[in-house]
Scaffold this motif. Sequence first.
Motif, mmCIF file in Angstrom:
data_model
loop_
_atom_site.group_PDB
_atom_site.id
_atom_site.type_symbol
_atom_site.label_atom_id
_atom_site.label_comp_id
_atom_site.label_asym_id
_atom_site.label_seq_id
_atom_site.Cartn_x
_atom_site.Cartn_y
_atom_site.Cartn_z
ATOM 1 N N LEU A 152 0.741 -1.172 0.017
ATOM 2 C CA LEU A 152 0.087 -0.033 0.113
ATOM 3 C C LEU A 152 0.887 1.254 -0.111
ATOM 4 C CD1 LEU A 152 -3.062 0.226 0.201
ATOM 5 C CD2 LEU A 152 -2.702 0.793 2.502
ATOM 6 N N LEU A 160 -6.591 4.265 -4.005
ATOM 7 C CA LEU A 160 -7.157 3.806 -2.816
ATOM 8 C C LEU A 160 -8.437 3.791 -2.754
ATOM 9 C CD1 LEU A 160 -4.576 5.594 0.093
ATOM 10 C CD2 LEU A 160 -4.367 3.625 -1.312
ATOM 11 N N GLN A 164 -9.297 2.621 2.759
ATOM 12 C CA GLN A 164 -7.873 2.718 3.028
ATOM 13 C C GLN A 164 -7.608 4.318 3.015
ATOM 14 O OE1 GLN A 164 -7.032 0.865 -0.925
ATOM 15 N NE2 GLN A 164 -6.309 -1.074 0.124
#
Length: 538
Positions: A152, A160, A164
């Motif tokens: 990530l 995202l 997130q």
Amino acid sequence: MYGEHMSLKFHLETIYDDASFRIENKDKVGIVGVNGAGKTTLFKVILKKEELNQGRIVIPRNTRIGYLPQEIILEDKDITVFDYLLSARPIEMLNKKLEQLYIDVAVANGKEQDKLLKEISKTQEKLEYYNCYEAESILFTIISNMNIDSELLDMKLNDLSGGQKSKIAFAHLLYSAPEIMLLDEPTNHLDATTRDYITNYLKNYKGMVLIISHDVSFLNAIVNKIMHIDKVSHKIEMYRGNYSDYLKKSEKQKELKERIIEQQEKEVAKLREFVLQYSNSSGKRKRIAQSREKLLAKKEKDMIERDRTYKRVKLRLQPEREGSKIPLKVNNISFGYPNSKELIHNLSFLINKKERFLIVGENGVGKSTLLKLLVGKLKPLEGNIWYGSKTDMAYYAQEQETLDLDKTVLENVINQSYTEKELRTILGSFLFHGDDVFKKVAVLSPGEKARIALCQVMLKRANLLLLDEPTNHLDPETQELIGENFKDYEGSIILVSHNPSFVEAIGIDRMLILPQGKITNYSKELLEYYYKLNTTQK
């Protein structure tokens, strides 16, 4: 920090009326009140994004304030997650500034040199505040404890998911080390492990923390004070203790207030009876009656009013027509965003008439993306989605994407099947009374926006509902009532939610588990597992 004699109006609506409060430096404060009472507005005033009409909030100069809003907007979407997190502490900029100051002070003299030396001292103090030598280690500790995957960190913010983004924004805030932390519904996107870490972090945080939250257990674990913003009186009252302590104290206050009101009503009734009986008398009795009449007028003027009871949301969702036997069928669809791994792979399922179909999974596995594919906002890279000839869909987006922020509440629900009077009556059942319907949606709280979006869904009278976390932003009472009303809905429902009480209330037939694509009969144990894994997953 303290606020004194605060007054604020938006158009004709009063938010605060001579409201005051005081918070000590290391207090952890839960901020509560009904939707639209002015909780998020208080944060905007603290951040100087809104101005009071009267009064003030006093905060020491140069206090570092960090803010986690309910609706996450990341400005520079083209940078990587790691670069964004790193930017929370301006260490690189301060080091460059310090280097230049040392160069400048070497050639300066007199007053200019004294000025530069003071600036060097201030810059060094800032670097010490941000713990410049340990900063990277602190950041990686936060990343690890918040379960932010290493993959990530290299992703662009733009790629995202909603959940997130919220987690990354939270990590950014923690790393920025503010002296005052403002958190607006912070548990909406926390998995269980991260939630435990955050709870412990905030409980032991050396600064001030203000939390707006409907999450009772979260507040109970952290706060030592509760700030109640009253939508009726527009005052602010502080309570010592956690949320449970506040409930007990406020309940006692209500009971005491009711006893006082009942006593006042008895006294007023007796005086009124006496005045009526002797008002036409003469002599001494008339003078006594006139004296009692003055006393009656004073008591009526000074009487304590009962709190207004706000109407709860009432949904009457029934389809305009009966739907197809199979409203929707998904055939071997796959999807992934550009420059990102595939979210959905070779997924197939069908929905039955009047079925309740629940989608669960961890943050970022594609739950909201799947709903967007089903409503046609996104197109699958492979496979297709088939709709029954009598299928009418209505979509509730978790980020209220269906709302036009530049239009009023009323304009957002305009529907040719209803008169304006009917629409205003329906909006009244969603807590939008009188001139509330003429407010611009842009100025509303997330909870108020959620109610409008739910109202839009109701007005469509569709026979297939796609609901993406419909209970986020809503207080527990409203959540419960919405669940009760959806239970009686006679169409099909595809639902993304990890709210056990809501899911249980509407009744679920089958579950789809992402990313596996596995379909199973409804299991309360499985739902509770995902609830623990993702307390209020997005």
